[in-house]
Design an enzyme around this catalytic site. Structure first.
Site, PDB file in Angstrom:
ATOM      1  N   GLY A   2       0.831  -1.198   0.000  1.00 31.68           N
ATOM      2  CA  GLY A   2       0.000   0.000   0.000  1.00 31.68           C
ATOM      3  C   GLY A   2       0.863   1.244   0.000  1.00 31.68           C
ATOM      4  N   GLY A  37       0.299   5.446   0.811  1.00 29.40           N
ATOM      5  CA  GLY A  37      -0.654   6.459   1.261  1.00 29.40           C
ATOM      6  C   GLY A  37       0.011   7.759   1.616  1.00 29.40           C
ATOM      7  N   GLY A  38      -0.740   8.610   2.323  1.00 27.82           N
ATOM      8  CA  GLY A  38      -0.257   9.944   2.665  1.00 27.82           C
ATOM      9  C   GLY A  38       0.985   9.916   3.528  1.00 27.82           C
ATOM     10  N   PHE A  39       1.134   8.923   4.411  1.00 26.21           N
ATOM     11  CA  PHE A  39       2.278   8.852   5.309  1.00 26.21           C
ATOM     12  C   PHE A  39       3.494   8.265   4.607  1.00 26.21           C
ATOM     13  CE2 PHE A  39       4.779   6.897   8.734  1.00 26.21           C
ATOM     14  CZ  PHE A  39       4.854   7.957   9.623  1.00 26.21           C
ATOM     15  N   GLY A  40       3.276   7.359   3.690  1.00 23.60           N
ATOM     16  CA  GLY A  40       4.367   6.693   2.999  1.00 23.60           C
ATOM     17  C   GLY A  40       3.942   5.302   2.551  1.00 23.60           C
ATOM     18  N   LYS A  41       4.920   4.459   2.306  1.00 27.76           N
ATOM     19  CA  LYS A  41       4.636   3.104   1.835  1.00 27.76           C
ATOM     20  C   LYS A  41       4.408   2.147   3.005  1.00 27.76           C
ATOM     21  CE  LYS A  41       7.279   3.520  -2.462  1.00 27.76           C
ATOM     22  NZ  LYS A  41       8.400   2.976  -3.274  1.00 27.76           N
ATOM     23  N   VAL A  42       3.585   1.131   2.754  1.00 32.00           N
ATOM     24  CA  VAL A  42       3.318   0.090   3.747  1.00 32.00           C
ATOM     25  C   VAL A  42       3.862  -1.235   3.210  1.00 32.00           C
ATOM     26  CG1 VAL A  42       1.568  -1.093   5.108  1.00 32.00           C
ATOM     27  CG2 VAL A  42       1.231   1.300   4.458  1.00 32.00           C
ATOM     28  N   LYS A  45       4.614   0.415   8.317  1.00 29.96           N
ATOM     29  CA  LYS A  45       4.324   1.683   7.641  1.00 29.96           C
ATOM     30  C   LYS A  45       5.533   2.593   7.779  1.00 29.96           C
ATOM     31  CE  LYS A  45       0.946   4.234   9.330  1.00 29.96           C
ATOM     32  NZ  LYS A  45      -0.404   4.810   9.573  1.00 29.96           N
ATOM     33  N   ASP A  93     -10.882  10.863  11.478  1.00 32.69           N
ATOM     34  CA  ASP A  93     -10.711  10.428  10.087  1.00 32.69           C
ATOM     35  C   ASP A  93     -11.377   9.068   9.865  1.00 32.69           C
ATOM     36  OD1 ASP A  93      -9.895  10.871   7.494  1.00 32.69           O
ATOM     37  OD2 ASP A  93      -7.931   9.964   7.768  1.00 32.69           O
TER      38      ASP A  93
END
Length: 602
Positions: free
Chosen positions: A275, A277-282, A296, A392
């Site tokens: 995945g 997302g906004g924080f980075g890769k998972v 994460k 959220d």
């Protein structure tokens, strides 16, 4: 200005500037500061997404307070200008939308940063603003109205060297006026202490895991300041790092070394990415004992940074519930921000509703998942004296384990509730995800647990109708799911927009009670919405009214043959796990089968 040909000065009459209540004042900066700005100019360069850059030479032995002044005097309407702010190459604010923070145009706003001496390279303070990928405009832009760089006094209370105001030198060569006996005793005491510390260091080094190396932590980079809290962390201060939290007894979970996580993910192999997302890769990781983890890894230039990292650790370390995703540990070595979670085999709820090839969920499964999610949120709101507001809630933040047990995840935006019974809300900047935001919170910037209730109401209709909360590809009146579903319900034709997969499998009584709960969640004003405990009661009642799965229905009326067995667990091909780059909630296609990230809308 290092690239003056890329900047264009703009100005408006000073009387157009309107100072907000409880924010910037004329004493913060006068009207003429906010009435002028530099914005991006068409400089003729091949890449229009450049940064405006200002550089100032400073004394690298001191720390500095950076105050940046902003006022949107260039936009013609709200939510048109999004840009990033950088200080010494590190992101300070991502996707800054001044109109959302100030609820208008021409309204001053300022942000403070503290940058310590260890983060100043080449004796310079560098301020940059540049366009954000969030912006939908075809003309990228960024602005800056004013900059203040204030030198911070050192340990001597001085702005020039190590002499204090009374003339005393506190540098390394200072000699206090003491007798020789005291001096000798002091030296002996230092020697004994040094030997003890040396022995202790040798013992600790022998006990360290193989390959361990202490590095500067992410928390020593650069921290924005809020009016109510000022953080000043130095990479030379051991107390500023997250590992010190563990030793202080706060029980923030296991501290993983970077080497451990590299081994678990095969050096963060791109094939292990499940995945983005906004924080980075998972990444999907596996420990030596076979335990699978969702890892994460933060991206320093992402829309989420140190604040979300700290919040996630501190919030989840206090929370333990069957319907909340467990944080196992974290790592902040070598300027990394890494969070380690339990493995959720069937990933985000959204992937089982639409936009993927996974088999769909039956109505009973959907009810049970909604009930589990409601229990998790109810625990957040009531499990402590102050309560916690998630901020959220959405279908990508509701994850499913191998038994389809629902768990609420992603607490990076969470806020503690009102500190006392006399307070009804928490005043804070608007954060969340488009399509799920409580309109009252958006208008008034007053956060309550009823904001989570509104978002959960959107989730309930998303589960029922199997479509995104926002879908810009649809006609205007259908774009917003919450508004469209409520409109159809008032007309008495809600059944027309229910997921065709489950039409005919829902008892009328169960549907009526379910829709009643969703409708109450979406009330315009928070005081008119139910608590999560009340929502939970309605959903459990809807499940009771559903009874046993009907056996006298014509299979042709319920579902296509390819999804006829809806109560069976989803099957997935581990060799074909899908990866999704989530940048917005308005048009997602497919999500990760294991983990999902949130989009932070500002």
């Amino acid at each position: 200005m290092t690239f003056p040909q890329g900047a264009k000065n703009v100005s408006v009459p000073p009387d157009m500037i309107e100072y907000p209540e409880g924010g910037a004042t004329p004493l913060t900066a006068p009207h003429w500061v906010y009435a002028t700005a530099d914005q991006m100019e068409d400089s003729g360069v091949s890449n229009p997404n450049f940064n405006l850059t200002w550089e100032m030479n400073v004394d690298p032995t001191f720390s500095y307070l950076i105050r940046l002044h902003f006022c949107d005097i260039v936009s013609k309407g709200l939510n048109q200008l999004y840009f990033n702010v950088y200080v010494n190459g590190m992101i300070g604010i991502s996707s800054l939308d001044l109109s959302t923070l100030t609820s208008g145009l021409g309204i001053p706003y300022y942000k403070d940063f503290l940058i310590n001496a260890s983060a100043i390279s080449n004796g310079s303070v560098i301020i940059q603003v540049g366009p954000s990928s969030t912006s939908q405009s075809s003309f990228p832009n960024a602005i800056l109205n004013g900059v203040e760089v204030l030198k911070m006094s050192n340990s001597a209370g001085s702005l020039d060297g190590l002499f204090s105001s009374d003339g005393t030198y506190i540098g390394q060569n200072s000699r206090p006026h003491i007798t020789m006996k005291i001096a000798v005793g002091f030296v002996i005491a230092l020697g004994v202490t040094a030997i003890a510390l040396l022995l202790l260091g040798v013992i600790r080094r022998l006990r360290r895991p193989k390959g361990y190396e202490k590095q500067k932590t992410f928390s020593s980079w650069l921290l924005p300041l809020n009016a109510s809290h000022c953080s000043f962390l130095s990479s030379k201060s051991k107390s500023a790092t997250f590992p010190s939290f563990v030793s202080s007894g706060l029980n923030l979970g296991r501290f993983f070394t970077l080497n451990e996580l590299r081994e678990a993910t095969k050096s963060f192999d791109e094939k292990a990415v499940i995945g983005v997302g906004g924080f980075g890769k998972v990444y999907l990781g596996e420990l030596e004992d076979g335990t699978k983890l969702a890892i994460k890894r933060g991206n320093p230039s992402s829309s989420q940074g140190i604040n979300e990292f700290q919040t996630e650790i501190q919030m989840l370390s206090k929370l333990r519930h069957r319907h909340l995703v467990s944080l196992i540990g974290y790592c902040d070595e070598q300027s990394e921000m890494i969070l380690v979670y339990e493995y959720m085999a069937y990933g985000p709820l959204r992937d089982h509703l639409y936009g993927s090839s996974l088999p769909h969920l039956s109505w009973r499964q959907r009810l049970e998942i909604c009930i589990g999610s409601a229990r998790g949120l109810h625990y957040l709101h009531t499990g402590s004296a102050q309560g916690i507001i998630h901020r959220d809630v959405k279908t990508t933040n509701i994850l499913l384990d191998e038994n389809f047990l629902a768990k609420v995840s992603d607490f990076g935006l969470s806020k503690a509730g009102p500190a006392s019974l006399d307070q009804t809300h928490v005043s804070t900047a608007v954060k969340g995800s488009f399509g799920y935001l409580d309109p009252e919170y958006f208008r008034r910037q007053q956060l309550t647990e009823k904001s989570d209730v509104y978002s959960f109401g959107v989730v309930l209709f998303e589960v029922l109708c199997a479509r995104p909360a926002l879908d810009p590809a649809l006609p205007r009146e259908k774009v917003n799911l919450a508004e469209w579903a409520m409109q159809q319900h008032r007309k008495g034709v809600l059944d027309r927009i229910i997921d065709p997969i489950i039409v005919g499998t829902i008892t009328p009584e169960s549907l009526r009670k379910y829709v009643e709960a969703a409708e109450k969640c979406l009330a315009e004003y928070g005081v008119d919405r139910p608590s999560m405990g009340d929502v939970l009661w309605h959903l459990e009642y809807a499940l009771q009214l559903q009874g046993n799965p009907p056996t006298n229905l014509d299979p042709a009326e319920t579902t296509d043959a390819k999804v006829a067995n809806l109560d069976q667990p989803c099957r997935k091909d581990s060799e074909k796990q899908l990866v999704v780059d989530i940048s917005d909630d308005s048009g997602l296609a497919v999500g990760s089968p294991i983990f999902a990230e949130n989009f932070q809308g500002r």
